[in-house]
Design a protein around this motif. Structure first.
Motif, PDB file in Angstrom:
ATOM      1  N   ALA A   1       0.815  -1.217   0.000  1.00  0.00           N
ATOM      2  CA  ALA A   1       0.000   0.000   0.000  1.00  0.00           C
ATOM      3  C   ALA A   1       0.846   1.262   0.000  1.00  0.00           C
ATOM      4  O   ALA A   1       0.294   2.355   0.144  1.00  0.00           O
ATOM      5  CB  ALA A   1      -0.933  -0.006   1.206  1.00  0.00           C
ATOM      6  N   THR A   2       2.157   1.122  -0.143  1.00  0.00           N
ATOM      7  CA  THR A   2       3.080   2.265  -0.073  1.00  0.00           C
ATOM      8  C   THR A   2       3.542   2.634  -1.474  1.00  0.00           C
ATOM      9  O   THR A   2       4.282   1.866  -2.109  1.00  0.00           O
ATOM     10  CB  THR A   2       4.288   1.917   0.813  1.00  0.00           C
ATOM     11  OG1 THR A   2       3.828   1.534   2.112  1.00  0.00           O
ATOM     12  CG2 THR A   2       5.229   3.106   0.938  1.00  0.00           C
ATOM     13  N   PRO A   3       3.140   3.786  -2.001  1.00  0.00           N
ATOM     14  CA  PRO A   3       3.521   4.127  -3.378  1.00  0.00           C
ATOM     15  C   PRO A   3       5.018   4.092  -3.633  1.00  0.00           C
ATOM     16  O   PRO A   3       5.463   3.691  -4.726  1.00  0.00           O
ATOM     17  CB  PRO A   3       2.946   5.542  -3.541  1.00  0.00           C
ATOM     18  CG  PRO A   3       1.773   5.580  -2.610  1.00  0.00           C
ATOM     19  CD  PRO A   3       2.201   4.764  -1.423  1.00  0.00           C
ATOM     20  N   ALA A   4       5.841   4.494  -2.650  1.00  0.00           N
ATOM     21  CA  ALA A   4       7.291   4.536  -2.864  1.00  0.00           C
ATOM     22  C   ALA A   4       7.898   3.157  -3.056  1.00  0.00           C
ATOM     23  O   ALA A   4       9.027   3.040  -3.552  1.00  0.00           O
ATOM     24  CB  ALA A   4       7.970   5.230  -1.685  1.00  0.00           C
ATOM     25  N   ALA A   5       7.179   2.100  -2.656  1.00  0.00           N
ATOM     26  CA  ALA A   5       7.689   0.735  -2.817  1.00  0.00           C
ATOM     27  C   ALA A   5       7.251   0.097  -4.131  1.00  0.00           C
ATOM     28  O   ALA A   5       7.684  -1.017  -4.449  1.00  0.00           O
ATOM     29  CB  ALA A   5       7.222  -0.138  -1.655  1.00  0.00           C
TER      30      ALA A   5
ATOM     31  N   PRO B   1       1.813   0.177  19.816  1.00  0.00           N
ATOM     32  CA  PRO B   1       2.262   1.536  19.481  1.00  0.00           C
ATOM     33  C   PRO B   1       3.400   1.556  18.481  1.00  0.00           C
ATOM     34  O   PRO B   1       3.571   2.552  17.771  1.00  0.00           O
ATOM     35  CB  PRO B   1       2.697   2.103  20.827  1.00  0.00           C
ATOM     36  CG  PRO B   1       3.058   0.912  21.644  1.00  0.00           C
ATOM     37  CD  PRO B   1       2.134  -0.179  21.210  1.00  0.00           C
ATOM     38  N   THR B   2       4.190   0.496  18.444  1.00  0.00           N
ATOM     39  CA  THR B   2       5.277   0.420  17.468  1.00  0.00           C
ATOM     40  C   THR B   2       4.712  -0.206  16.200  1.00  0.00           C
ATOM     41  O   THR B   2       4.706  -1.429  16.031  1.00  0.00           O
ATOM     42  CB  THR B   2       6.437  -0.419  18.016  1.00  0.00           C
ATOM     43  OG1 THR B   2       5.904  -1.653  18.533  1.00  0.00           O
ATOM     44  CG2 THR B   2       7.152   0.314  19.132  1.00  0.00           C
ATOM     45  N   ALA B   3       4.228   0.619  15.315  1.00  0.00           N
ATOM     46  CA  ALA B   3       3.575   0.141  14.098  1.00  0.00           C
ATOM     47  C   ALA B   3       3.669   1.232  13.047  1.00  0.00           C
ATOM     48  O   ALA B   3       3.882   2.404  13.367  1.00  0.00           O
ATOM     49  CB  ALA B   3       2.110  -0.211  14.386  1.00  0.00           C
ATOM     50  N   PRO B   4       3.502   0.894  11.775  1.00  0.00           N
ATOM     51  CA  PRO B   4       3.499   1.926  10.745  1.00  0.00           C
ATOM     52  C   PRO B   4       2.424   2.982  10.999  1.00  0.00           C
ATOM     53  O   PRO B   4       1.390   2.709  11.607  1.00  0.00           O
ATOM     54  CB  PRO B   4       3.218   1.133   9.461  1.00  0.00           C
ATOM     55  CG  PRO B   4       3.693  -0.254   9.758  1.00  0.00           C
ATOM     56  CD  PRO B   4       3.394  -0.463  11.209  1.00  0.00           C
ATOM     57  N   VAL B   5       2.693   4.188  10.513  1.00  0.00           N
ATOM     58  CA  VAL B   5       1.830   5.343  10.751  1.00  0.00           C
ATOM     59  C   VAL B   5       1.300   5.866   9.414  1.00  0.00           C
ATOM     60  O   VAL B   5       2.065   6.049   8.462  1.00  0.00           O
ATOM     61  CB  VAL B   5       2.616   6.470  11.450  1.00  0.00           C
ATOM     62  CG1 VAL B   5       1.723   7.688  11.683  1.00  0.00           C
ATOM     63  CG2 VAL B   5       3.210   5.974  12.761  1.00  0.00           C
ATOM     64  N   VAL B   6       0.000   6.089   9.358  1.00  0.00           N
ATOM     65  CA  VAL B   6      -0.592   6.735   8.187  1.00  0.00           C
ATOM     66  C   VAL B   6      -0.269   8.224   8.282  1.00  0.00           C
ATOM     67  O   VAL B   6      -0.903   8.965   9.033  1.00  0.00           O
ATOM     68  CB  VAL B   6      -2.112   6.497   8.127  1.00  0.00           C
ATOM     69  CG1 VAL B   6      -2.705   7.204   6.907  1.00  0.00           C
ATOM     70  CG2 VAL B   6      -2.420   5.004   8.075  1.00  0.00           C
ATOM     71  N   ASP B   7       0.757   8.631   7.548  1.00  0.00           N
ATOM     72  CA  ASP B   7       1.266   9.999   7.683  1.00  0.00           C
ATOM     73  C   ASP B   7       0.830  10.914   6.545  1.00  0.00           C
ATOM     74  O   ASP B   7       1.195  12.090   6.511  1.00  0.00           O
ATOM     75  CB  ASP B   7       2.794   9.985   7.786  1.00  0.00           C
ATOM     76  CG  ASP B   7       3.465   9.315   6.589  1.00  0.00           C
ATOM     77  OD1 ASP B   7       2.775   9.018   5.594  1.00  0.00           O
ATOM     78  OD2 ASP B   7       4.690   9.080   6.653  1.00  0.00           O
ATOM     79  N   GLY B   8       0.070  10.372   5.577  1.00  0.00           N
ATOM     80  CA  GLY B   8      -0.362  11.190   4.455  1.00  0.00           C
ATOM     81  C   GLY B   8       0.720  11.472   3.447  1.00  0.00           C
ATOM     82  O   GLY B   8       0.491  12.172   2.454  1.00  0.00           O
ATOM     83  N   ASP B   9       1.895  10.918   3.667  1.00  0.00           N
ATOM     84  CA  ASP B   9       3.034  11.181   2.782  1.00  0.00           C
ATOM     85  C   ASP B   9       3.598   9.847   2.293  1.00  0.00           C
ATOM     86  O   ASP B   9       3.194   9.344   1.242  1.00  0.00           O
ATOM     87  CB  ASP B   9       4.082  11.995   3.536  1.00  0.00           C
ATOM     88  CG  ASP B   9       5.324  12.272   2.710  1.00  0.00           C
ATOM     89  OD1 ASP B   9       5.235  12.189   1.476  1.00  0.00           O
ATOM     90  OD2 ASP B   9       6.387  12.560   3.298  1.00  0.00           O
ATOM     91  N   LEU B  10       4.509   9.257   3.063  1.00  0.00           N
ATOM     92  CA  LEU B  10       5.038   7.953   2.669  1.00  0.00           C
ATOM     93  C   LEU B  10       3.919   6.914   2.628  1.00  0.00           C
ATOM     94  O   LEU B  10       3.819   6.136   1.676  1.00  0.00           O
ATOM     95  CB  LEU B  10       6.127   7.508   3.644  1.00  0.00           C
ATOM     96  CG  LEU B  10       6.785   6.172   3.316  1.00  0.00           C
ATOM     97  CD1 LEU B  10       7.680   6.297   2.087  1.00  0.00           C
ATOM     98  CD2 LEU B  10       7.593   5.640   4.500  1.00  0.00           C
ATOM     99  N   LEU B  11       3.091   6.887   3.661  1.00  0.00           N
ATOM    100  CA  LEU B  11       1.953   5.976   3.725  1.00  0.00           C
ATOM    101  C   LEU B  11       0.684   6.827   3.729  1.00  0.00           C
ATOM    102  O   LEU B  11       0.236   7.302   4.771  1.00  0.00           O
ATOM    103  CB  LEU B  11       2.050   5.109   4.986  1.00  0.00           C
ATOM    104  CG  LEU B  11       1.009   3.994   5.125  1.00  0.00           C
ATOM    105  CD1 LEU B  11       1.058   3.037   3.948  1.00  0.00           C
ATOM    106  CD2 LEU B  11       1.219   3.234   6.426  1.00  0.00           C
TER     107      LEU B  11
END
Length: 515
Positions: A224-228, A299-309
């Motif tokens: 789901a990560t465009p950069a990948a 809490p240690t998990a990927p974050v929906v940041d609106g940028d990378l994810l």
């Protein structure tokens, strides 16, 4: 006399973007260990996105694994043992290739033409994003190389506070902090594979990513990560918890709790950039102990940041925006029962109180509908595993736009039955990595089941290897579609079922979980 597979000799040299690295030959493969794919994330690079690898002079020794990321020492089955080297300077990977692979560029003039490049299998370890090590004996991957004619890569990526807490709000223009660092590390490792793997006999256009637990969350998140996009071409997710990806507001609240636990509220940036690894681990322990008010989260998990994810992976899949590469995805029969064992701290709703609070904080209107299918049955203890692993994976398998194969791993042993865990979280690793004859497997099969484990090991490895070569499993395993919902059950005798656990699936329909 020792088997030739266990004779270790110096291996060949290969040129990478960082410089020459000499490996070793052991267990019937060439292998290169501790190869940097990025600069050490220390000093000014702590809490920064991975930087380009620092070139070295001469020939680097690739006979030893690099240090593992900072973590608690839980043992070397999946993480760090008592003597495992550990450091922030951990952004390395390991490569294993067949003895027959042509290495490092064109063949010498007059020699036979090089073999066709091999498929590449890139492994991301599990461990709830708080433990994990590519050097763990569990993850050597030699079977994929020897019997599968593949190139195998295992990756260290940052975990815990240094990898997955979102401290970006504490950065400044002079000293920025990025988020999703472990995810960025994984992308950097895949870029390294793209640029370097041909020198090891691998095909950069035939890359399969796979992982278990947090490693499988990584797989579904990378999809789901465009950069990948374009860095891999097939994917296998073993016991993913794809809903364990959270919005930035929640992630930053956890980061603030960590800063308080660190005693750095007066100057968070200084505290985060100068704290010792021991202090970071201590603050993480305090934060974890305070998370009872948000059960079923990590809490240690990927974050929906609106940028990378840009969006939650489940939304990306259901909106048709995830990578449509061929996918194998599945879970184990009784995922959540592992976490009922003593000393395991991950809360997957194993208590009634945590279950009640989770529904109250998410979708209380679905509480009775879901609980009805578990009431009065031995399945009540499996609700947490279904919530975290099984149902979110069902959502992905239903939505994926590319070819998808679904499985459930059911093989248990008398010892596992006596423990009450059956085919719980992580048990498929024995089959995937060919561990049926290890000491751990001998203990698990002490009362029987060794031959069954060897059998499912043979079949699973055959399917995983065929998938890496051809983009589909080898055995009779129909693709999944929402009409038939055909799912392969991996057991003493494999079988295909239509819509297994239909009542549970219908009960969970509409559940979205935390934002």
């Amino acid at each position: 006399m020792r088997s030739r597979h266990h004779v270790t000799t110096p291996g060949p040299e290969v040129k990478t973007t960082g410089g020459l690295v000499r490996g070793l030959t052991t267990h019937g493969v060439h292998t290169w260990r501790g190869v940097p794919y990025a600069a050490p994330p220390v000093g000014e690079y702590r809490l920064r996105a991975p930087q380009p690898v620092v070139p070295w002079e001469g020939v680097r020794d690739g006979s030893r694994f690099g240090p593992v990321p900072i973590q608690e020492r839980i043992g070397d089955f999946i993480g760090a043992g008592r003597k495992t080297p550990m450091a922030e300077d951990s952004l390395t990977l390991n490569v294993s290739a067949p003895l027959t692979a042509h290495l490092d560029g064109p063949a010498p003039q007059g020699s036979a033409p090089p073999d066709k490049p091999r498929p590449v299998m890139v492994w991301f370890y599990g461990g709830a994003f708080v433990v994990g090590a590519s050097s763990a004996p569990t993850y050597r991957g030699y079977d994929f190389v020897r019997r599968g004619d593949c190139v195998f890569v295992s990756v260290n990526y940052r975990i815990g506070a240094l990898g997955y807490l979102d401290f970006s709000a504490y950065g400044t223009p002079e000293r920025p902090i990025e988020n999703n660092l472990g995810l960025r590390d994984q992308i950097a490792a895949l870029e390294w594979v793209r640029d370097n793997i041909a020198a090891f006999g691998g095909d950069p256009d035939q890359v399969t990513i796979f992982g278990e637990s947090a490693g499988a969350i990584s797989v579904t998140t990378l999809m789901a990560t465009p950069a990948a996009r374009g860095l891999f071409h097939r994917a296998i997710a073993e016991s993913s918890a794809p809903g364990m990806v959270f919005g930035q507001q929640r992630a930053r609240a956890w980061a603030a709790g960590f800063v308080t636990a660190l005693g750095a509220d007066d100057d968070p940036l200084a505290g985060l950039t100068t704290a010792t690894p021991h202090q970071l681990l201590g603050a993480a322990q305090v934060l974890r102990d305070r998370l009872g008010d948000q059960p079923g989260t990590i809490p240690t998990a990927p974050v929906v940041d609106g940028d990378l994810l840009p969006e939650p992976p489940l939304d990306a899949f259901e909106g048709g925006r995830a990578a449509d590469v061929p996918l194998i995805i599945g879970t184990n029969d009784t995922e959540g029962r592992l976490f009922e064992l003593p000393r395991l701290r991950l809360d997957v709703l194993v208590s009634d109180d945590s279950m009640e609070r989770m529904f109250a904080l998410t979708q209380p209107e679905l509480r009775d509908q879901v609980l009805a299918v578990y009431a009065g049955t031995p399945h009540r203890k499996d609700l947490g595993g279904d919530y975290m692993f099984w149902y979110p994976s069902i959502r992905i398998v239903q939505a994926h736009r590319g070819p998808v194969w679904a499985y459930r791993y059911d093989l248990t042993t008398p010892v596992l039955d006596l423990m009450g865990v059956r085919a719980t979280h992580g048990m498929e690793l024995y089959a995937v990595f060919g561990l049926a004859d290890t000491n751990a497997a001998r203990w698990l099969t002490a009362l029987g089941g060794r031959q069954a484990l060897r059998g499912v090991q043979e079949r699973v490895q055959t399917d995983w290897i065929h998938f890496a070569h051809h983009g589909a499993p080898a055995s009779h395993w129909p693709t999944y579609d929402p009409q038939t919902r055909l799912t392969k059950i991996l057991d003493r005798v494999d079988r295909v079922e239509s819509d297994p656990r239909r009542e549970r699936r219908l009960a969970w329909e509409g559940f979205r979980g935390y934002d």
